[in-house]
Design a protein around this motif. Structure first.
Motif, PDB file in Angstrom:
ATOM      1  N   UNK A 274       0.840  -1.211   0.000  1.00 37.68           N
ATOM      2  CA  UNK A 274       0.000   0.000   0.000  1.00 37.68           C
ATOM      3  C   UNK A 274       0.865   1.247   0.000  1.00 37.68           C
ATOM      4  N   UNK A 275       0.402   2.273  -0.698  1.00 37.05           N
ATOM      5  CA  UNK A 275       1.135   3.538  -0.775  1.00 37.05           C
ATOM      6  C   UNK A 275       0.153   4.696  -0.729  1.00 37.05           C
ATOM      7  N   UNK A 276       0.598   5.795  -0.142  1.00 39.29           N
ATOM      8  CA  UNK A 276      -0.228   6.992  -0.011  1.00 39.29           C
ATOM      9  C   UNK A 276       0.526   8.179  -0.576  1.00 39.29           C
ATOM     10  N   UNK A 277      -0.075   8.843  -1.549  1.00 40.59           N
ATOM     11  CA  UNK A 277       0.503  10.065  -2.107  1.00 40.59           C
ATOM     12  C   UNK A 277      -0.048  11.258  -1.328  1.00 40.59           C
ATOM     13  N   UNK A 278       0.846  12.077  -0.799  1.00 37.48           N
ATOM     14  CA  UNK A 278       0.454  13.256  -0.025  1.00 37.48           C
ATOM     15  C   UNK A 278       0.613  14.521  -0.867  1.00 37.48           C
ATOM     16  N   UNK A 295       5.322   4.510   1.105  1.00 35.18           N
ATOM     17  CA  UNK A 295       5.063   3.094   0.838  1.00 35.18           C
ATOM     18  C   UNK A 295       5.211   2.350   2.163  1.00 35.18           C
ATOM     19  N   UNK A 296       4.190   1.595   2.531  1.00 38.84           N
ATOM     20  CA  UNK A 296       4.134   0.972   3.849  1.00 38.84           C
ATOM     21  C   UNK A 296       4.427  -0.522   3.788  1.00 38.84           C
ATOM     22  N   UNK A 297       5.232  -0.995   4.735  1.00 38.99           N
ATOM     23  CA  UNK A 297       5.403  -2.414   4.970  1.00 38.99           C
ATOM     24  C   UNK A 297       4.675  -2.774   6.249  1.00 38.99           C
ATOM     25  N   UNK A 298       3.820  -3.791   6.199  1.00 39.30           N
ATOM     26  CA  UNK A 298       2.941  -4.110   7.329  1.00 39.30           C
ATOM     27  C   UNK A 298       3.202  -5.528   7.810  1.00 39.30           C
ATOM     28  N   UNK A 299       3.373  -5.674   9.115  1.00 41.08           N
ATOM     29  CA  UNK A 299       3.611  -6.980   9.741  1.00 41.08           C
ATOM     30  C   UNK A 299       2.692  -7.123  10.938  1.00 41.08           C
ATOM     31  N   UNK A 305       7.508  -0.715   8.326  1.00 41.28           N
ATOM     32  CA  UNK A 305       8.436   0.009   7.444  1.00 41.28           C
ATOM     33  C   UNK A 305       7.686   1.142   6.748  1.00 41.28           C
ATOM     34  N   UNK A 306       8.296   2.306   6.727  1.00 40.50           N
ATOM     35  CA  UNK A 306       7.774   3.440   5.959  1.00 40.50           C
ATOM     36  C   UNK A 306       8.912   3.947   5.087  1.00 40.50           C
ATOM     37  N   UNK A 307       8.724   3.832   3.783  1.00 42.90           N
ATOM     38  CA  UNK A 307       9.700   4.381   2.847  1.00 42.90           C
ATOM     39  C   UNK A 307       9.038   5.550   2.145  1.00 42.90           C
ATOM     40  N   UNK A 308       9.595   6.722   2.340  1.00 38.10           N
ATOM     41  CA  UNK A 308       9.018   7.948   1.798  1.00 38.10           C
ATOM     42  C   UNK A 308       9.831   8.414   0.600  1.00 38.10           C
ATOM     43  N   UNK A 309       9.137   8.660  -0.512  1.00 41.88           N
ATOM     44  CA  UNK A 309       9.789   9.122  -1.734  1.00 41.88           C
ATOM     45  C   UNK A 309       9.348  10.551  -2.044  1.00 41.88           C
TER      46      UNK A 309
END
Length: 328
Positions: A274-278, A295-299, A305-309
């Motif tokens: 899942x990813x969220x555009x702000x 972009x979220x990594x979910x466990x 994990x949150x990778x922000x581009x």
């Protein structure tokens, strides 16, 4: 004359450029994804595929049909990636970040699904090996073991074919594969098999909804409650990785996140995550303009994990250039 028939009846050197291009184009997306796994960068993968097609056209007379045309292109693409890594790729920073990492739109990955034959194992491997956690871990491997790992475990080549490509023995390839797998485990999260929710996972969708709402409200404490204790946060190509909830929250407070102007969001997906555009409000433009893509990594029902581009990735995802103000 059909391209396949033309290849059977003539040598590759006699095939005209249009026929050659038509055959090569069938494999563009899968070659691009292969190069992306090798390089970790969408743009670098584009360059590698272009170089692959250029090399293939120039050396087309060397194709003797002992392997499939597809396998021949993979050989060229892998070598193009190894050359690119040797010339252009810096070593990973000491903090573990991969500064050149870029996201891959799911809309483009969907083009591969027709070729996956919907076999569960094939689909699972394709999904797991495109996630950002895997991409980051792979980038920490030396180039040749990286190539061995991807060709053996992802593409599914026999050890002999990989050895022929790299000019090594089968024993050397098997040894490199063992080392690569061990290195990969050192950089992957412990719950690797649970890294992302499935597309219809209601719990994942609810977690993404809550993360989005709390982000719009710039509610740092609320977002913190959604994070795992060992959450990892990065923002390539900006150096630095925050490890652990306390470090991530401290960074958000210091960066002034709570003081951001009005935000809007658009949901999307990248790397089967899942990813969220702000978007952030610009008074002088009278509109919301691109800000970042998370972009979220979910466990286990929490964000690991949150990778922000940066906003330079929006166009690749087909996201709007601006959003209008929402009026009551």
């Amino acid at each position: 004359m059909a391209v396949d028939t033309q290849l059977k009846e003539h040598s590759m050197g006699e095939v005209d450029e249009a026929a050659f291009s038509a055959l090569a184009e069938r494999h563009r997306r899968e070659l691009h994804v292969h190069c992306y796994r090798m390089l970790g960068s969408f743009q670098d993968a584009e360059d590698a595929v272009q170089e692959t097609y250029l090399r293939a056209w120039r050396s087309r007379e060397t194709f003797e049909g002992r392997s499939t045309f597809r396998a021949w292109l993979y050989r060229i693409a892998t070598n193009a990636c190894l050359d690119q890594i040797a010339k252009r790729r810096p070593q990973p920073a000491t903090g573990g970040e991969v500064l050149w990492l870029q996201p891959y739109p799911d809309a483009l990955l969907d083009e591969l699904r027709a070729d996956e034959a919907h076999e569960p194992e094939v689909v699972a491997v394709a999904r797991e090996t495109i996630e950002l956690a895997y991409l980051v871990a792979v980038q920490h491997l030396a180039p040749r073991p990286r190539a061995v790992l991807i060709l053996r475990d992802v593409v599914g080549w026999p050890a002999k074919d990989v050895a022929d490509l790299l000019g090594d023995s089968v024993n050397s390839v098997n040894s490199a594969l063992q080392r690569a797998r061990a290195g990969l485990r050192q950089h992957l999260p412990a719950e690797r098999q649970d890294w992302t929710g499935t597309e219809d996972d209601a719990a994942t969708l609810e977690l993404v909804r809550r993360y989005t709402e709390l982000s719009l409200a710039t509610d740092i404490d609320g977002i913190a409650a959604l994070l795992r204790d060992d959450v990892r946060c990065s923002m390539p190509p900006t150096p630095g990785v925050q490890l652990g909830r306390d470090a991530v929250v401290a960074e958000w407070r210091e960066s002034g996140f709570a003081d951001l102007p009005r935000l809007r969001t658009v949901l999307t997906s990248a790397n089967r995550q899942p990813a969220i555009a702000f978007y952030i409000w610009h008074e002088d433009q009278g509109a919301y303009l691109p800000l970042t893509l998370d972009v979220l990594g979910i466990v286990g029902g929490a964000i690991a994990d949150i990778t922000t581009f940066h906003d330079d990735q929006f166009a690749r995802f087909g996201l709007p250039e601006r959003l209008a103000e929402v009026r009551a």
